[in-house]
Design a protein around this motif. Sequence first.
Motif, mmCIF file in Angstrom:
data_model
loop_
_atom_site.group_PDB
_atom_site.id
_atom_site.type_symbol
_atom_site.label_atom_id
_atom_site.label_comp_id
_atom_site.label_asym_id
_atom_site.label_seq_id
_atom_site.Cartn_x
_atom_site.Cartn_y
_atom_site.Cartn_z
ATOM 1 N N ALA A 1 -31.672 22.751 32.002
ATOM 2 C CA ALA A 1 -31.118 21.705 31.019
ATOM 3 C C ALA A 1 -32.016 20.578 30.664
ATOM 4 O O ALA A 1 -33.148 20.429 31.132
ATOM 5 C CB ALA A 1 -30.169 20.965 32.256
ATOM 6 N N VAL A 2 -31.934 19.966 29.572
ATOM 7 C CA VAL A 2 -32.564 19.086 29.030
ATOM 8 C C VAL A 2 -32.492 17.770 29.938
ATOM 9 O O VAL A 2 -31.214 17.299 30.228
ATOM 10 C CB VAL A 2 -32.149 18.651 27.536
ATOM 11 N N ARG A 3 -33.477 17.275 30.287
ATOM 12 C CA ARG A 3 -33.549 16.246 31.141
ATOM 13 C C ARG A 3 -32.764 14.988 30.532
ATOM 14 O O ARG A 3 -32.148 14.229 31.389
ATOM 15 C CB ARG A 3 -34.879 15.722 31.560
ATOM 16 N N THR A 4 -33.044 14.512 29.137
ATOM 17 C CA THR A 4 -32.671 13.456 28.774
ATOM 18 C C THR A 4 -31.888 13.815 27.278
ATOM 19 O O THR A 4 -32.625 13.797 26.236
ATOM 20 C CB THR A 4 -33.568 12.495 28.547
ATOM 21 N N PRO A 5 -30.533 14.433 27.690
ATOM 22 C CA PRO A 5 -30.015 14.805 26.160
ATOM 23 C C PRO A 5 -29.466 13.651 25.428
ATOM 24 O O PRO A 5 -28.464 12.990 25.693
ATOM 25 C CB PRO A 5 -28.901 15.629 26.759
ATOM 26 N N ASN B 1 -28.694 14.048 21.853
ATOM 27 C CA ASN B 1 -27.907 14.292 20.631
ATOM 28 C C ASN B 1 -26.715 15.423 20.989
ATOM 29 O O ASN B 1 -26.794 15.800 22.073
ATOM 30 C CB ASN B 1 -29.031 14.799 19.497
ATOM 31 N N PRO B 2 -25.952 15.404 20.033
ATOM 32 C CA PRO B 2 -24.892 16.562 20.427
ATOM 33 C C PRO B 2 -25.503 17.883 20.743
ATOM 34 O O PRO B 2 -24.992 18.603 21.615
ATOM 35 C CB PRO B 2 -24.050 16.631 19.147
ATOM 36 N N VAL B 3 -26.548 18.440 20.283
ATOM 37 C CA VAL B 3 -27.032 19.632 20.735
ATOM 38 C C VAL B 3 -27.572 19.803 21.694
ATOM 39 O O VAL B 3 -27.133 20.698 22.418
ATOM 40 C CB VAL B 3 -28.389 20.003 19.403
ATOM 41 N N ARG C 1 -24.072 21.335 28.481
ATOM 42 C CA ARG C 1 -22.717 21.470 29.080
ATOM 43 C C ARG C 1 -22.544 23.191 29.170
ATOM 44 O O ARG C 1 -21.928 23.770 30.223
ATOM 45 C CB ARG C 1 -21.717 21.248 27.879
ATOM 46 N N ALA C 2 -23.188 23.957 28.547
ATOM 47 C CA ALA C 2 -23.555 25.425 28.942
ATOM 48 C C ALA C 2 -24.166 25.845 29.897
ATOM 49 O O ALA C 2 -23.628 26.470 30.791
ATOM 50 C CB ALA C 2 -24.135 26.100 27.585
ATOM 51 N N LEU D 1 -24.801 15.150 30.962
ATOM 52 C CA LEU D 1 -25.237 13.688 30.676
ATOM 53 C C LEU D 1 -26.466 13.101 31.563
ATOM 54 O O LEU D 1 -27.571 12.709 31.044
ATOM 55 C CB LEU D 1 -24.338 12.650 30.372
ATOM 56 N N ASP D 2 -26.221 13.876 32.909
ATOM 57 C CA ASP D 2 -27.294 13.270 33.796
ATOM 58 C C ASP D 2 -27.662 14.673 34.584
ATOM 59 O O ASP D 2 -26.980 14.888 35.661
ATOM 60 C CB ASP D 2 -26.997 12.345 34.669
#
Length: 419
Positions: free
Chosen positions: A151-155, A157-159, A165-166, A140-141
């Motif tokens: 990693a996506v900086r600001t996740p 949505n569930p995707v 998490r992966a 999440l952070d």
Amino acid sequence: MVLTTAGSLGDLYPVLSIARSLDRIGVEVRLLLSPDDCVIARSWGLLATPVGPTRAQVAADLGVSFDRLADDFFRNPMPFLRRVVFPAIPDTLPQIEEACIGAACVAGTVMTFTAAIAAERAGLPFVPLTLQPTLAFSALDPPRGPGMDLAVRTPRNPVTRGWNRAVMGTARSVLRAGLSPSLNRVRARLDLPPHHGTPMVDPGMEAVPIRLGLWSESFAPVPDDAPPGLIAVGFPRAPLGDLSASVQAWLEAGPPPLVVTLGSIAQGIGGPAFWDEAVRLSRALGLRSVLLHGQAEVPDGLDILSLPHTPHAPLFPQAAAILHHGGMGTAAEALRSGRPQLVVPIGGDQPDNAARLTRMGVAVTLPRRQFSASRAMPKLRELLERFDYAHATDLGERIAHEDGALLAAMHLAQIASAD
């Protein structure tokens, strides 16, 4: 309470602050430190038992300079852990186990594998003293740094959260693959079962009643997917110390300077070029320079004050800006000062710390390999022109009022009394 740490002054000072707070609230502390750190503990009025070799002895045994050792560690700590730290566990374990006799709890920072094993063998709870928010490995952070930038900086949505998490799971897998075999060979020699967690992330396993994050929530709120029991108690207070009369006189004799530091163990990593470029940067901005350089060679001049070291707390508020490496202790003190920051990370958790400081609006950052006066000047000039001093001062005052060491000590005392 058995208390131990290994690493730089950024690792040591928070532990000494906690030790002092435990003593003040009536908890007996048994400090176990490297011989180098025992000397510093005595300057704080604390007694400590030396464990293991000095830093110079480690470098000599490996046949490398200390600067080379530090550089290699910042780039990838796993070879050092496999070659030096894990093989030393059986030799240092008896001394730590002796300190555990009659103790109620053991607490240590991320590199204190032997302390976690000693607590396990003694049936004592082990409390990780976590200095780095990056070790939460939060989806999440997500932290910044090598291997984490996918990693996506600001996740939102569930995707994207699933993707993160992966990424975090892969990072944990890399740590396990690189460290677990060596650690578990040592554990087998000690007739202990394999450690199935992630080394450096899951110390003590089920014997961990709480995890103390030694940072401010203003710097890194604890995410919902943090490791169980993680609490951010605030930055421990800075070590005591005053500027010498001559240093204060130099500061008062001209405009505020650019203060430059690479912490306690990385001063020589950048070589003379780093310090030359830092001075060029300050001159291009019309500033004087204070260089906290340790044993590194640095330029000289009437507009330069070079010091091996000096307390940060009274110096940083008198700076026009602070150029530093992003170590947690230095970052905390720079935040307290309310001054603009240029962060040039060396390695480890520093890229993540730099990213957090940038998001807070108090810093800009530049990778170490890209650092030069010409690249840094537009970034720092832009920050100085837009810097919100009122916001930074308010933030610094809030953080300065926190006493992470005292709150950590109170949590540890509660665990000790429950035992």
